[in-house]
Design a protein around this motif. Sequence first.
Motif, short mmCIF file in Angstrom:
data_model
loop_
_atom_site.label_atom_id
_atom_site.label_comp_id
_atom_site.label_asym_id
_atom_site.label_seq_id
_atom_site.Cartn_x
_atom_site.Cartn_y
_atom_site.Cartn_z
N ASP A 116 3.79 4.70 18.88
CA ASP A 116 3.76 5.39 20.18
C ASP A 116 2.38 5.32 20.83
O ASP A 116 2.07 6.11 21.71
CB ASP A 116 4.19 6.85 20.01
N ASP A 117 1.56 4.38 20.38
CA ASP A 117 0.23 4.22 20.99
C ASP A 117 0.36 3.75 22.44
O ASP A 117 1.28 3.03 22.81
CB ASP A 117 -0.57 3.18 20.22
N HIS A 118 -0.62 4.16 23.27
CA HIS A 118 -0.71 3.63 24.62
C HIS A 118 -1.11 2.16 24.55
O HIS A 118 -1.70 1.70 23.57
CB HIS A 118 -1.73 4.42 25.44
N LEU A 119 -0.78 1.42 25.61
CA LEU A 119 -1.00 -0.01 25.59
C LEU A 119 -2.48 -0.37 25.52
O LEU A 119 -2.87 -1.28 24.75
CB LEU A 119 -0.36 -0.65 26.84
N ARG A 120 -3.32 0.32 26.28
CA ARG A 120 -4.73 -0.07 26.34
C ARG A 120 -5.42 0.00 24.98
O ARG A 120 -6.01 -0.99 24.53
CB ARG A 120 -5.47 0.78 27.38
N THR A 184 -5.53 3.52 31.27
CA THR A 184 -4.37 3.70 30.38
C THR A 184 -3.08 3.93 31.14
O THR A 184 -2.04 3.33 30.83
CB THR A 184 -4.64 4.87 29.42
N GLU A 185 -3.12 4.80 32.17
CA GLU A 185 -1.91 5.13 32.91
C GLU A 185 -1.32 3.92 33.61
O GLU A 185 -0.10 3.70 33.59
CB GLU A 185 -2.20 6.24 33.95
N ASN A 188 0.30 1.63 31.04
CA ASN A 188 1.56 2.18 30.52
C ASN A 188 2.72 1.92 31.47
O ASN A 188 3.85 1.65 31.04
CB ASN A 188 1.42 3.68 30.27
N PHE A 191 3.60 -1.85 31.15
CA PHE A 191 4.00 -2.35 29.84
C PHE A 191 5.44 -2.87 29.74
O PHE A 191 5.64 -4.00 29.26
CB PHE A 191 3.76 -1.27 28.77
N ASN A 200 7.73 -1.45 21.47
CA ASN A 200 6.53 -0.61 21.46
C ASN A 200 5.28 -1.49 21.56
O ASN A 200 5.35 -2.72 21.47
CB ASN A 200 6.47 0.27 20.20
N THR A 201 4.15 -0.84 21.73
CA THR A 201 2.89 -1.57 21.91
C THR A 201 2.43 -2.24 20.61
O THR A 201 1.70 -3.23 20.64
CB THR A 201 1.79 -0.63 22.41
#
Length: 500
Positions: A116-120, A184-185, A188, A191, A200-201
Amino acid sequence: MSFTDFYADQQIFITGATGFIGKVLIEKILRSLPHISKIFVLIRSKKGKSAQERLEDILTTPLFRCAREEQPEALKKVIAIDGDCKELGLNIKPSDLERIRNVNLIFHAAASVRFDDHLRPAILLNTRGTHELVKIAENMPNLKAFLHVSTTYAYPNQQTLDEKLYPAYADWRTTIKLAEKFDTETLNILFPKYSLNQPNTYTFTKSLAEHIINDYRHKIPVGILRPSIVISSLEDPFPGWIDNFNGPIGMLVACGIGIMRTTHSDPDVVSDFVPVDFCARALLIGAYKLATQLPEEGQQNELQVVNCANSRLNSLSTGDIIKMGKRMILDNPFEMCIWLPEGDITRCAVWHFIRLVLLQLVPAIFLDFMMKLARYPPFLVRLQRRIYGTSSALYIFINTEWKFINDKLMALETLLTEKEQKTFGLLRYIHADIEVFLKNGIRGAKEFLLKENPEASPQARLRLRIYQVLHYAIQSWGLFYIIRFLWRSLSGYIFWHLSD
């Protein structure tokens, strides 16, 4: 040169030394290959502790108990290098870069395994971090092998995954630039479309890292090892060692404690699990092959890719694991068990939701309220939220069957002598007793995750018997009132119908 002779006097550099695979890899080298020259480990300073202090903490854990007893002098060969895989140049000081200049073998195991990590942050660590390490490796004149730890789920759209590279979902250079430029936003939002709807990332960024390795195959000796779902140890340094709640052991712990009572999944799906010591052995043999074995004719320009998976040679369905695990937990219950381990799997989303609310969420709210009255910090609702988030992130992986070809993995066994196979062999897991392995995994979870005695105390066994009586009494009471309600309703309907 034999496998054990090859490792004598070698300098090794390991990233991800604080991770699950990294720690077991270090332990195996120290205990079984003590004649190595040095092991440099990349560790980030954290929470007021330096890299060296964190290394000392790791070496004093129970995992290294056997190594401390058998090869105490070898532990002095482990050297901490302060750095961070999320930073440019891995944030390694020039003086430390000079110290690792003569490294012979690199094992790159550092990664964020959070689904569930953010993409960045996932790009910066899993993708750019790999590129930064490869650039450092280019300046190592004595480098013999660079083995990158990937995952068999790097290409989830491939139902059958061969031991080869597959087309990239995106360009890794462009992706790194996006992570360096945008917040980050924004990333996301981008993505789903940019990754071609990857689950997922983690899988996305690990697949990009494989293509970085491939692009550098003509410059440095590189290879890829893809583990499947990594679980507790089979043998090294002792059966059942584990340091995280990932995989089936975490599911059995939650079920055994009584806080997880339903799972939305297909019980007939067979997932691919490999012990963590199995991965460490495969890494060591894989690096040996990469450094010493000439490629076969026609494969000189191909990247060495090995799927570290059992490929259904010794596996169970999810439903079988749950049934077997519950039986073992009833024989050896957890000390902190709060209710009878009676969780189950269902294919029906509606029935799963009903059980989730009635059997997990409502009891958690009630018990948190009681703890608050008793002036204890409530935590069960927060824990249920975490379980739900983890289950949602893992949904595609526990409801899909993949077939991972592992011919190259099995061929690694042939590179060892008969004596070496006893210490480093891979076929031992294929022929292992799954029931004994799972039982050791539960004992390991009790000891290393829950900090309990591996064998249940008389109090825990008595508490479980009380829970059994209460559980079946409540079930019988509820069934009685349901039947009575249905009987009264049916009788009233018949009486009304006859009267009419």
